[in-house]
Design an enzyme around this catalytic site. Structure first.
Site, short mmCIF file in Angstrom:
data_model
loop_
_atom_site.label_atom_id
_atom_site.label_comp_id
_atom_site.label_asym_id
_atom_site.label_seq_id
_atom_site.Cartn_x
_atom_site.Cartn_y
_atom_site.Cartn_z
N LYS A 95 43.35 44.71 41.69
CA LYS A 95 40.98 43.86 40.93
C LYS A 95 41.48 43.48 39.49
O LYS A 95 40.21 43.32 39.21
CB LYS A 95 40.64 44.94 41.75
N HIS A 145 52.61 44.53 39.41
CA HIS A 145 51.95 45.97 39.16
C HIS A 145 52.58 46.85 38.88
O HIS A 145 51.08 47.99 38.54
CB HIS A 145 50.53 46.45 40.64
N SER A 156 35.54 46.55 43.09
CA SER A 156 36.16 45.49 43.35
C SER A 156 37.32 46.03 44.17
O SER A 156 37.29 45.32 45.43
CB SER A 156 37.00 44.89 42.38
P1 A3P Z 1 35.61 40.89 42.84
O1 A3P Z 1 36.17 41.30 44.00
O2 A3P Z 1 34.91 41.17 41.68
O3 A3P Z 1 35.08 39.61 42.76
P2 A3P Z 1 43.14 41.03 42.45
O4 A3P Z 1 43.70 39.26 42.34
O5 A3P Z 1 43.98 41.75 41.04
O6 A3P Z 1 43.29 41.72 43.58
O7 A3P Z 1 41.30 40.59 41.54
C1 A3P Z 1 40.32 40.03 42.70
C2 A3P Z 1 39.63 40.30 41.50
O8 A3P Z 1 39.56 38.80 40.74
C3 A3P Z 1 38.00 39.55 42.86
O9 A3P Z 1 36.92 40.03 41.82
C4 A3P Z 1 38.47 38.67 42.94
O10 A3P Z 1 37.15 37.80 43.05
C5 A3P Z 1 38.23 37.50 41.26
N1 A3P Z 1 38.96 36.52 40.89
C6 A3P Z 1 39.50 35.79 42.03
N2 A3P Z 1 39.45 34.17 41.77
C7 A3P Z 1 38.40 34.21 40.48
C8 A3P Z 1 38.37 32.97 39.54
N3 A3P Z 1 38.78 32.19 39.83
N4 A3P Z 1 38.03 33.40 38.72
C9 A3P Z 1 36.74 34.78 38.59
N5 A3P Z 1 37.11 35.37 39.47
C10 A3P Z 1 38.11 35.69 40.41
#
Ligand code: A3P
Length: 286
Positions: free
Chosen positions: A43, A98, A128
């Site tokens: 996340k 990870h 998140s």
């Molecule tokens: P939120 O839940 O706060 O919106 P991961 O990919 O490590 O699982 O992380 C997911 C988080 O990264 C989510 O956060 C998601 O919305 C955010 N995310 C993914 N793509 C993004 C982008 N292009 N710009 C900003 N945040 C992004």
């Protein structure tokens, strides 16, 4: 049920994506000097890096983001999917992981492969992750936010404690093979973040290409791209109606979720676990 997770060196991993075979495959994986890894605690911006890295490495050719799902463009080292797509990866290869540093494969340590470690403020990570647990059918229901925060602080969550992950990747022998960046820095100025990554990877991309990559990796663009927004995943595994995978993409959503008591507790646990560390966090926990 415990069958939703497997245990790997004391870490909880979702069995939907990992198996003992996939972890063994990762351990025996033959890392090449030209490989580039984006490493994150869950996340913290993993799929964002899955979008970005292949474009930085291919000089901004947009074909893959319209033809290949993001998880196959930069597969997870430790997931079952890697074995399926590994032979189709263009060179240089982009991968994500990870895993903590000490569980990376021996061939990685012996190689010259580079790592971009992305850190996100843990207060936003826990929020998140809380929503992710609500929408992901392959994870346990998170319960209340209060309950989930306790699990997070105790490390009874995917890939263990946030502080352990950060410590692990802050103490490596990788020297100039590793670069640190924050999710917050990427949100604030994506072109600047891309320039920093491109320099680190020795890519030398033009300003035009940097701008093109930034536009195509924006939250808005990713959200409308079926190859990037996880809508190809069956609803039983990820239900966008409960909470979208690309949820908010902002900094500071913790303010909408933490009570002042929770903030005090969160800060005291995290700062205690980092108090003897030689590094400091790039943001205040206040
Ligand atoms: P939120 O839940 O706060 O919106 P991961 O990919 O490590 O699982 O992380 C997911 C988080 O990264 C989510 O956060 C998601 O919305 C955010 N995310 C993914 N793509 C993004 C982008 N292009 N710009 C900003 N945040 C992004």
């Amino acid at each position: 049920s415990s069958s939703k997770y497997i245990q790997y060196h004391g870490l909880l991993l979702p069995s939907a994506a990992h198996s003992m075979e996939s972890l063994e495959f990762a351990q025996n994986f033959s890392v090449e000097d030209s490989d580039v890894f984006a490493v994150t605690y869950p996340k913290s911006g993993t799929i964002w890096m899955q979008e970005i890295l292949p474009l930085l490495l291919n000089g901004g050719d947009l074909t893959p983001i319209h033809t290949i799902p993001n998880w196959d463009r930069a597969p997870w080292l430790e997931e079952t999917r890697l074995a399926v797509v590994v032979d189709q990866l263009p060179s240089p290869r982009a991968l994500v992981s990870h895993l903590p540093y000490h569980l990376m494969p021996p061939s990685f340590l012996a190689s010259k492969a580079k790592v971009i470690y992305v850190m996100r403020n843990p207060k936003d990570v826990v929020v998140s992750s809380y929503y992710f647990h609500q929408m992901a059918g392959f994870l346990h229901d998170p319960g209340t936010f209060e309950e989930f925060m306790e699990k997070f602080l105790e490390g009874r969550v995917l890939f263990g404690k946030w502080t352990d992950h950060v410590k692990s990747w802050k103490h490596t022998e990788l020297g100039d093979r590793i670069m640190y960046i924050t999710y917050e820095e990427m949100v604030q100025d994506l072109p600047a973040a891309l320039r920093r990554m491109s320099d680190f990877l020795g890519r030398n991309l033009s300003e035009e290409v940097i701008q093109k990559i930034a536009e195509n990796c924006s939250f808005k663009t990713m959200k409308t791209n079926t190859m990037s927004n996880f809508s190809l995943i069956p609803k039983g595994l990820m239900d966008d109606n409960k909470s979208p995978f690309l949820r908010k993409g902002v900094v500071g959503d913790w303010k909408n979720h933490f009570t002042s008591e929770q903030l005090t507790r969160f800060k005291s646990v995290i700062s205690k676990e980092l108090e003897n560390e030689s590094f400091s966090l790039p943001w205040s926990l206040d």
